[in-house]
Design an enzyme around this catalytic site. Structure first.
Site, PDB file in Angstrom:
ATOM      1  N   LEU A  41      64.777   6.294  -7.984  1.00  0.00           N
ATOM      2  CA  LEU A  41      63.663   7.230  -8.158  1.00  0.00           C
ATOM      3  C   LEU A  41      62.648   7.221  -7.014  1.00  0.00           C
ATOM      4  O   LEU A  41      62.406   6.196  -6.387  1.00  0.00           O
ATOM      5  CB  LEU A  41      62.922   6.919  -9.470  1.00  0.00           C
ATOM      6  CG  LEU A  41      63.736   7.061 -10.747  1.00  0.00           C
ATOM      7  CD1 LEU A  41      62.820   6.909 -11.956  1.00  0.00           C
ATOM      8  CD2 LEU A  41      64.477   8.385 -10.813  1.00  0.00           C
ATOM      9  N   HIS A  45      61.433  12.884  -8.056  1.00  0.00           N
ATOM     10  CA  HIS A  45      61.856  12.798  -9.459  1.00  0.00           C
ATOM     11  C   HIS A  45      60.629  12.790 -10.383  1.00  0.00           C
ATOM     12  O   HIS A  45      60.606  13.461 -11.418  1.00  0.00           O
ATOM     13  CB  HIS A  45      62.635  11.499  -9.709  1.00  0.00           C
ATOM     14  CG  HIS A  45      63.919  11.380  -8.948  1.00  0.00           C
ATOM     15  ND1 HIS A  45      64.089  10.488  -7.904  1.00  0.00           N
ATOM     16  CD2 HIS A  45      65.107  12.024  -9.079  1.00  0.00           C
ATOM     17  CE1 HIS A  45      65.319  10.592  -7.436  1.00  0.00           C
ATOM     18  NE2 HIS A  45      65.960  11.508  -8.123  1.00  0.00           N
ATOM     19  N   GLU A 156      63.844  22.058  -6.517  1.00  0.00           N
ATOM     20  CA  GLU A 156      64.366  23.047  -5.555  1.00  0.00           C
ATOM     21  C   GLU A 156      64.982  22.368  -4.342  1.00  0.00           C
ATOM     22  O   GLU A 156      65.612  23.012  -3.519  1.00  0.00           O
ATOM     23  CB  GLU A 156      63.230  23.988  -5.117  1.00  0.00           C
ATOM     24  CG  GLU A 156      62.837  24.952  -6.205  1.00  0.00           C
ATOM     25  CD  GLU A 156      61.711  25.888  -5.797  1.00  0.00           C
ATOM     26  OE1 GLU A 156      61.081  25.649  -4.745  1.00  0.00           O
ATOM     27  OE2 GLU A 156      61.461  26.857  -6.548  1.00  0.00           O
ATOM     28  N   SER A 193      64.415  11.829  -0.915  1.00  0.00           N
ATOM     29  CA  SER A 193      65.772  11.752  -1.439  1.00  0.00           C
ATOM     30  C   SER A 193      66.117  10.287  -1.671  1.00  0.00           C
ATOM     31  O   SER A 193      65.690   9.418  -0.896  1.00  0.00           O
ATOM     32  CB  SER A 193      66.745  12.348  -0.416  1.00  0.00           C
ATOM     33  OG  SER A 193      68.064  11.957  -0.724  1.00  0.00           O
TER      34      SER A 193
HETATM   35  P1  AMP Z   1      69.161  13.279  -8.205  1.00  0.00           P
HETATM   36  O1  AMP Z   1      68.718  11.966  -8.771  1.00  0.00           O
HETATM   37  O2  AMP Z   1      69.279  13.284  -6.718  1.00  0.00           O
HETATM   38  O3  AMP Z   1      70.367  13.849  -8.911  1.00  0.00           O
HETATM   39  O4  AMP Z   1      67.981  14.306  -8.508  1.00  0.00           O
HETATM   40  C1  AMP Z   1      67.507  14.495  -9.807  1.00  0.00           C
HETATM   41  C2  AMP Z   1      66.563  15.658  -9.818  1.00  0.00           C
HETATM   42  O5  AMP Z   1      65.465  15.396  -8.937  1.00  0.00           O
HETATM   43  C3  AMP Z   1      67.198  16.958  -9.328  1.00  0.00           C
HETATM   44  O6  AMP Z   1      66.721  18.031 -10.111  1.00  0.00           O
HETATM   45  C4  AMP Z   1      66.691  17.054  -7.910  1.00  0.00           C
HETATM   46  O7  AMP Z   1      66.641  18.373  -7.407  1.00  0.00           O
HETATM   47  C5  AMP Z   1      65.292  16.485  -8.061  1.00  0.00           C
HETATM   48  N1  AMP Z   1      64.781  16.041  -6.756  1.00  0.00           N
HETATM   49  C6  AMP Z   1      65.379  15.173  -5.900  1.00  0.00           C
HETATM   50  N2  AMP Z   1      64.632  15.061  -4.774  1.00  0.00           N
HETATM   51  C7  AMP Z   1      63.558  15.873  -4.931  1.00  0.00           C
HETATM   52  C8  AMP Z   1      62.432  16.203  -4.120  1.00  0.00           C
HETATM   53  N3  AMP Z   1      62.263  15.675  -2.914  1.00  0.00           N
HETATM   54  N4  AMP Z   1      61.540  17.081  -4.600  1.00  0.00           N
HETATM   55  C9  AMP Z   1      61.706  17.655  -5.827  1.00  0.00           C
HETATM   56  N5  AMP Z   1      62.743  17.373  -6.646  1.00  0.00           N
HETATM   57  C10 AMP Z   1      63.662  16.504  -6.207  1.00  0.00           C
END
Ligand code: AMP
Length: 290
Positions: A41, A45, A156, A193
């Site tokens: 996280l 997130h 997004e 990320s």
């Molecule tokens: P993940 O854990 O990478 O599968 O991401 C989970 C959720 O968090 C997804 O909806 C992603 O688009 C969102 N997310 C990941 N990085 C970001 C960010 N930098 N800004 C906004 N939302 C994010």
């Protein structure tokens, strides 16, 4: 009446335990929001949880590193997994339930179904990662049915994923509202990320150049320069800096159709590139006038 304290967050691993929690909230007539994640996280997130708390009474988050969305040579084994830290972060942010299922809870041994949204999954990330969006659509269908939320929040940052989720929910007639939330960035512009943890110090210093180049390209395109030549120059500059580009292209915001000539409607510039062993993705709006 004494002021009721926020109960401590529940961490559940079984879909049966999750169902009990959900039924409890439903009986009270509470509106349930769902924030699916793979853990590792960061503030991106947590921003989804913040958005969720505004419109729902209860926020359920999940942590599941979905094996079906990783290719055989990708980073499934090394993907960041630190449940203790992640659970503490969700609790701090005010989540009510965190669902951390084992693989068998999502995919029982005889699981055979795949869910696909072909009209949107063949381009951008789907072109270079053929299993990716099928894995995502399949896991999300499972999670949506297990969690049964009223509303779900996606970043997004993964814009193509957001479109695919919206289409999936619509096509399957799931009674869920899908909300997109803006990209959260580091101070230097790098989109947050979980994979940024893989970057070496040197790569981390270079990484914001991707977003900087995207901003430059958008500015040039909206001031009338030809899309094709702007993209070509940007890609060359990024290559010279050490980025191995997967895509750097402008697409329509709903159909993801390629925009090659003129920007006649609000579009987005999408980019993905490897920096060393780390895959970076980002996207940015290209509006008609900026
Ligand atoms: P993940 O854990 O990478 O599968 O991401 C989970 C959720 O968090 C997804 O909806 C992603 O688009 C969102 N997310 C990941 N990085 C970001 C960010 N930098 N800004 C906004 N939302 C994010």
């Amino acid at each position: 009446m004494p002021h009721l304290q926020q109960p401590t967050m529940s961490v559940v691993q079984r879909s049966s335990a999750l169902k009990e929690r959900v039924e409890f909230y439903r009986k009270k007539g509470q509106r349930i929001a769902f924030v699916p994640t793979m853990g590792g996280l960061h503030k991106g997130h947590l921003s989804l949880v913040k958005h969720a708390k505004v419109t729902a009474d209860v926020v359920i988050a999940s942590i599941f590193v979905n094996p079906k969305q990783f290719g055989p040579t990708e980073d499934f084994d090394s993907y960041p997994r630190d449940h203790t830290t992640d659970v503490a972060m969700f609790e701090e942010e005010g989540c009510h339930v965190v669902y951390i299922p084992e693989v068998e809870e999502i995919y029982p041994p005889d699981f055979k179904t795949v869910i696909q949204v072909p009209a949107l999954d063949g381009v951008l990330c789907g072109a270079s990662r053929p299993q990716f969006f099928t894995g995502i659509a399949t896991v999300l269908a499972r999670l949506f049915l297990q969690v049964n939320p009223d509303v779900t929040f996606f970043g997004e940052k993964d814009y193509q994923q957001l479109l695919i989720v919206k289409q999936l929910v619509k096509d399957l007639g799931l009674p869920i509202t899908v909300e997109g939330c803006p990209i959260i960035r580091e101070q230097d512009g790098l989109a947050m990320s979980s994979r940024n943890k893989y970057l070496s110090e040197e790569e981390r210093a270079m990484a914001p150049a991707l977003y900087q180049e995207m901003q430059k390209a958008v500015q040039e395109m909206t001031s009338g320069k030809k899309i094709e030549s702007v993209l070509q120059v940007s890609k060359k500059r990024l290559k010279d800096l050490g980025f191995d580009i997967d895509y750097f292209e402008v697409r329509e915001i709903a159909s993801l159709a390629l925009v090659e000539k003129d920007i006649t409607q609000t579009s987005r510039l999408f980019a993905a590139a490897m920096l060393g062993n780390t895959r970076l993705i980002d996207n940015i709006e290209v509006s008609l006038k900026s």
